[in-house]
Design a protein around this motif. Structure first.
Motif: not given
Ligand code: SF4
Length: 207
Positions: A37, A109, A125
């Motif tokens: 992602c 993340c 997210c």
């Molecule tokens: Fe993707 Fe969630 Fe990471 Fe943002 S925090 S890059 S939405 S997985």
């Protein structure tokens, strides 16, 4: 003819996977989608995503805020000292990480410097979290910490005012308590977290 023989036509067998197979496929898809992602800016600074861990058929689902430095390094939520405290808290009510318990964060993340996640990051997210909840179908969610509680309940109320009641998130009963990392810095509040877990256990017995 096939119906008379008690057999479904081949096309129908192929077109209708069982719910278990469908869930299995959805787990595979989401486990591939999260590490790939780049929907929000946090992908630029992460070491790796932190998907979530535990029993995928759990009755209990614990949800925290976002990965910290150790989680970002190891790829698992609630590790380090806070993780140890969480394990002790679970043991105190007869639970064990990975056994009827699933642990995840709102964000997959790490926000740099452990800052609070921004609204856009949360919006991008949370579909992952919602999908995890839909697949696990827990009986009870425990939101750990101010950020998780406020995000899941769409409120800016304080943890102390949210404790001790049963809410719903995505149709699942939800209880609020403190984050173990907060408890490490505020030891007197441990007794409140203990009371929350006893309340959660009692609530679970009624579900
Ligand atoms: Fe993707 Fe969630 Fe990471 Fe943002 S925090 S890059 S939405 S997985």
């Amino acid at each position: 003819m096939l119906a008379e023989m008690g057999l479904a036509p081949l096309w129908r067998l192929r077109a209708s996977p069982t719910p278990e197979k469908r869930a299995e496929r959805q787990w595979i898809e989401i486990k591939q989608a999260v590490p790939a992602c780049i929907a929000c800016g946090l992908h630029k600074t992460r070491t790796q995503t932190v998907f979530g861990v535990g029993d995928e058929n759990a009755d209990w689902m614990l949800i925290g805020e976002a990965p910290g430095a150790e989680e970002d390094r190891l790829g698992e939520p609630f590790v380090g000292q806070a993780g140890k405290l969480l394990d002790n808290m679970l043991a105190a009510i007869g639970l064990e990480r990975g056994d009827n318990v699933y642990i995840a964060n709102v964000l997959k993340c790490r926000p740099p410097g452990n800052r609070n996640p921004g609204p856009e990051e949360v919006a991008k997210c949370t579909p992952f979290l919602k999908q995890q909840i839909a697949l696990i179908r827990p009986k009870l969610i425990v939101a750990m910490g101010r950020f998780a509680a406020q995000t899941l309940l769409a409120t800016d109320a304080s943890i102390s005012s949210l404790r001790g009641r049963v809410y719903k998130y995505e149709g699942v009963p939800l209880i609020v308590t403190y984050h173990p990392a907060y408890l490490l810095r505020n030891l007197p509040d441990k007794s409140k977290a203990w009371a929350d877990l006893v309340f959660a256990k009692k609530t679970m017995q009624t579900l």
